[in-house]
Structure formats: structure tokens, C-alpha cells
Design an enzyme around this catalytic site. Structure first.
Site, PDB file in Angstrom:
ATOM      1  N   LYS A  86       2.101   0.610   0.085  1.00  0.00           N
ATOM      2  CA  LYS A  86       1.075   1.633   0.498  1.00  0.00           C
ATOM      3  C   LYS A  86      -0.774   1.766   0.378  1.00  0.00           C
ATOM      4  O   LYS A  86      -1.298   0.841  -1.109  1.00  0.00           O
ATOM      5  CB  LYS A  86       1.534   2.999  -0.428  1.00  0.00           C
ATOM      6  CG  LYS A  86       3.024   2.680  -0.087  1.00  0.00           C
ATOM      7  CD  LYS A  86       2.734   3.624   1.549  1.00  0.00           C
ATOM      8  CE  LYS A  86       4.413   4.305   1.839  1.00  0.00           C
ATOM      9  NZ  LYS A  86       5.298   3.185   1.925  1.00  0.00           N
TER      10      LYS A  86
HETATM   11  C1  LIG Z   1       7.299   7.738   6.171  1.00  0.00           C
HETATM   12  C2  LIG Z   1       7.758   7.191   4.739  1.00  0.00           C
HETATM   13  N1  LIG Z   1       8.384   8.415   3.858  1.00  0.00           N
HETATM   14  C3  LIG Z   1       9.319   7.792   2.646  1.00  0.00           C
HETATM   15  C4  LIG Z   1       8.776   6.756   2.787  1.00  0.00           C
HETATM   16  C5  LIG Z   1       9.645   6.222   0.938  1.00  0.00           C
HETATM   17  O1  LIG Z   1       8.849   6.158   0.183  1.00  0.00           O
HETATM   18  P1  LIG Z   1       9.216   5.106  -1.078  1.00  0.00           P
HETATM   19  O2  LIG Z   1       9.154   3.303  -0.990  1.00  0.00           O
HETATM   20  O3  LIG Z   1       7.755   4.805  -2.880  1.00  0.00           O
HETATM   21  O4  LIG Z   1      10.961   5.028  -1.929  1.00  0.00           O
HETATM   22  C6  LIG Z   1       8.290   5.215   3.322  1.00  0.00           C
HETATM   23  C7  LIG Z   1       8.251   4.172   2.186  1.00  0.00           C
HETATM   24  O5  LIG Z   1       8.050   3.122   2.938  1.00  0.00           O
HETATM   25  C8  LIG Z   1       7.637   5.699   4.047  1.00  0.00           C
HETATM   26  O6  LIG Z   1       6.969   4.972   4.456  1.00  0.00           O
END
Ligand SMILES: Cc1ncc(COP(=O)(O)O)c(C=O)c1O
Length: 395
Positions: free
Chosen positions: A195
Site C-alpha cells: 500500500k
Molecule cells: C480494496 C481493498 N480492500 C481491503 C483490503 C484489505 O486490506 P488488508 O490487507 O489491510 O486487510 C485490500 C487489500 O489489499 C484492498 O485492496
């Protein structure tokens, strides 16, 4: 098939990792300081990171740190009272955890198709999907481009729906001057390794309601009463009471050690990704591929993903063959995303047919994300461009 005389643009030793983070000495020093301090769990660094993030987002919100965006989405739904019998409308083009969070809250996910140009949830399709059971809308600011927030806020207001934003891609995003994550009841961010800023694993929830923030903190730490994280501090042992059936979603000071320094560079990195984005646009103009839509006026795109669309009928190369060729050039690429109904679990559980989400389905079959990170050198960027052009050449 690739011919025998294939020459990779980069050597195996110089494999370009997709989404590799930028970690500098200050993060390393801060982390070591935490490790040596004896306090590596939730503590003062998490609180500092929360405050810094809230200030970055304009200061009129409270930020609650958690250990992932998935946890942020789940907690936000639970804290909103969303549960069994409720429907939550989200995008057919998102990461699985957006949908899983709705399922884990006990609610039923309902998918809306995306706009074929912006790849963001289409408010007109959201409206078509509203039923008497709809309780919330969960838009995803795809790739860092803000959704049509005026229309979504109007819909939420008109139908008395809760709005929760998935801002996993959208740390720097604004819509008409207002930061992403501040439109709805909750805004959920990710600090996963790929990210725009990272804590290894981590997430943040924004809310404008301090009472909701307190509840999120309690729910995110087993449902233990406020400030239970301090029970082993030098203030003396604190008894806690369990006031809810909570979750283990708290961020650690080790993670926050990275976050507080990463956040200081968020704007410098944004500018760097914007330059790479523009260089890609310039280099790929005239190539037989779809390029990302230009950012809309009066908005700020977070430039999280640079996605190209490979239509085999136009290029003679399938998307998967393109990905394989990029790999042979020793350049990592990704897919964001296959549409949600492509996955067998959701099809079987909800009976979703991918053909009913034609735009998300087509994008999911054609899309490929190429490296877009401040860690890229000018040579890396030119290597990516050369590899893309070479991979598109019909042999
Ligand atoms: C659009 C979206 N929502 C939620 C998430 C979930 O994030 P995390 O890996 O921090 O749980 C991601 C992760 O890639 C994502 O791209």
C-alpha cells in the site's frame, strides 16, 4: 509462444518486486527502539500514529488503529449495528476481504457493477440494488480514484443507509476537497506491504464521532473496557471488564514504528508516483492497450495502482500471457482484481453470475497492474515500459 531469441529486459538477480515498500533508516531505528524498550504491543506509538493520521486527514476526525483494513471493515460494520438480515451493497470489482467482512458481520453482500471507465462502483447500479433490507453501502475507491461521492451520499441520505468507505487504496484521495474516509460513518485504510504507506500489516478507521471511536477501541481489543491496553504499564495494574464480545484487532507499537515515519513521506511519495504515472501515460499512448482514466476534475487520485487493459482481440496477446511475459522479463505484475463473482465460493453461496456484472467481469479478465511505487528508480521505470511494449508484441 515466445520465440527462442527472447531476451529478458532484467536479469533474475534484478527481479522487480511488485509493490515493494520503501523502508528507510528512520523506520528501522524506530522499530529497534521499540524492540529494546520492552513495550512492543499497543502503546504510545500507536496513539501517536493515530493522531498523526487524523491530522493528515484534516484533524476533524478521530483515527483508530487496527491490524488490517479487513479488521477495520469488519469492526466498522459491527459498530454500525450491521448484522443478520441486513444487505450491504459493495463493488463487484474489489479485493475479497471487502466482501468477506460483510459476511463475517453476519450480513448479506450485494454487488453493484462498476463504471467501465473509472472502475468505481456505479451509483446507478447501487440504486437498482437497494431493497427494504439494504442497511449500508460500502464503496471502494478503486486504485485511489475517488468514487462519485455526491451521488453515493445522496443515495445514502435518501434511503437512510450507513456509508462505510473502503479506502485501502485511497490514503491521499480527495473528492471536491474533502478527504476520502470522511464522507461516511467510517473510513477504512490499509497499511499492507504493497500500500501507499505500510506498517507491514495494519489498518486505520476514521470516524467523526468520538463515542464511536471509543467503541471501536473496545471492540478491537477483545471487548475489554477502555484503556485495557495499559494494564501492564508503569501506572500500576488496571483491572478491566469485558463489556462486549470483541476481537483481537489492535495495532502494535512495532507496526506503528513504521507508520509514523512512512506517513511523513506520504506526500513526497505521492508526487513520485504521479510522475511515474505520467511517464507511463506518455510511453503507452498509441499502444493497443487500455490506460487508466484521467483523474476527474476537482478530485485527487492517490495513484495506488496503474492498471492496463489487455484485450486479446486487439493485441493478439491474452492478459495471462502478458503477465507471463512480464514475469519472464523479471518484472512483477498483479491483477486487481478478478471480479468477485469469478470466485467459486461466492458463486456457490450467493448464486452470483459473472455475466450479471459485465463491466467488472470484462475488466477482471483484461486488467494487469504494473509496478507503481516510489521505490522505483528511473531505470526501473524505463525497464517496465520496455517490458510492457515487448510483451505486447505479437510473435
Ligand atoms: C480494496 C481493498 N480492500 C481491503 C483490503 C484489505 O486490506 P488488508 O490487507 O489491510 O486487510 C485490500 C487489500 O489489499 C484492498 O485492496
Amino acid at each position: 509462444m515466445i520465440s527462442e531469441e527472447f531476451r529478458p529486459i532484467r536479469t533474475r538477480e534484478r527481479f522487480l518486486v511488485f509493490g515493494a515498500p520503501s523502508i528507510e533508516q528512520v523506520e528501522i531505528d524506530e522499530l529497534i527502539q521499540s524492540l529494546r524498550s520492552g513495550w512492543i504491543g499497543t502503546g504510545p506509538k500507536v496513539f501517536r500514529f493515530q493522531n498523526d493520521f487524523a491530522s493528515y486527514k484534516g484533524g476533524e476526525v478521530t483515527a483508530v488503529a487496527v491490524n488490517s483494513c479487513t479488521a477495520a471493515l469488519h469492526l466498522s460494520l459491527i459498530a454500525s449495528g450491521v448484522g443478520p438480515g441486513d444487505e450491504v451493497i459493495t463493488s463487484a470489482l474489489t479485493f475479497c476481504s471487502t466482501v468477506n467482512a460483510i459476511i463475517h458481520a453476519g450480513a448479506t453482500p450485494v454487488l453493484a457493477d462498476v463504471d467501465p471507465n473509472t472502475m468505481n462502483i456505479d451509483p446507478a447500479d447501487v440504486e437498482r440494488k437497494i431493497t427494504p433490507r439494504t442497511r449500508a453501502i460500502l464503496p471502494v475507491h478503486f486504485a485511489g480514484r475517488p468514487c462519485e461521492m455526491d451521488q453515493l451520499c445522496d443515495l445514502a441520505g435518501k434511503h437512510q443507509l450507513i456509508l462505510i468507505e473502503d479506502c485501502a487504496h485511497a490514503i491521499e484521495t480527495t473528492w471536491h476537497g474533502k478527504p476520502a474516509g470522511t464522507f461516511g460513518r467510517f473510513g477504512c485504510f490499509s497499511f499492507y506491504v504493497t500500500k501507499n504507506i505500510t506498517t507491514g500489516e495494519g489498518g486505520m478507521i476514521l470516524t467523526s464521532d468520538p463515542a464511536s471511536a471509543d467503541r471501536l477501541r473496545v471492540l478491537g481489543l477483545h471487548g475489554m473496557s477502555k484503556d485495557a491496553w495499559k494494564r501492564y504499564s508503569d501506572e500500576g495494574y488496571l483491572h478491566y471488564q469485558v463489556v462486549d464480545a470483541g476481537f483481537k484487532y489492535n495495532m502494535t507499537d512495532m507496526a506503528a514504528s513504521l507508520g509514523i515515519h512512512q506517513l511523513k513521506r506520504v506526500e513526497t511519495w505521492w508526487k513520485k508516483r504521479e510522475q511515474i504515472w505520467q511517464r507511463y501515460n506518455e510511453a503507452f499512448a498509441g499502444q493497443p492497450i487500455g490506460l487508466p482514466a484521467a483523474p476527474a476534475e476537482n478530485t485527487r487520485h492517490a495513484y495506488h495502482l496503474y492498471t492496463v487493459l489487455i484485450d486479446e482481440e486487439v493485441t493478439g496477446v491474452s492478459r495471462d500471457e502478458f503477465l507471463a511475459r512480464m514475469m519472464r522479463h523479471n518484472i512483477g505484475a498483479g491483477v486487481h482484481y478478478q471480479s468477485i463473482p469469478e470466485h467459486p465460493f461466492y458463486r456457490e453461496r450467493f448464486g452470483w453470475e459473472k455475466e450479471n456484472y459485465p463491466h467488472a467481469h470484462r475488466i477482471g479478465c483484461q486488467t494487469a497492474s504494473i509496478p507503481l511505487s516510489p521505490a522505483l528508480s528511473a531505470t526501473d521505470v524505463e525497464d517496465v515500459i520496455a517490458a510492457v511494449k515487448h510483451s505486447l508484441t505479437v510473435r
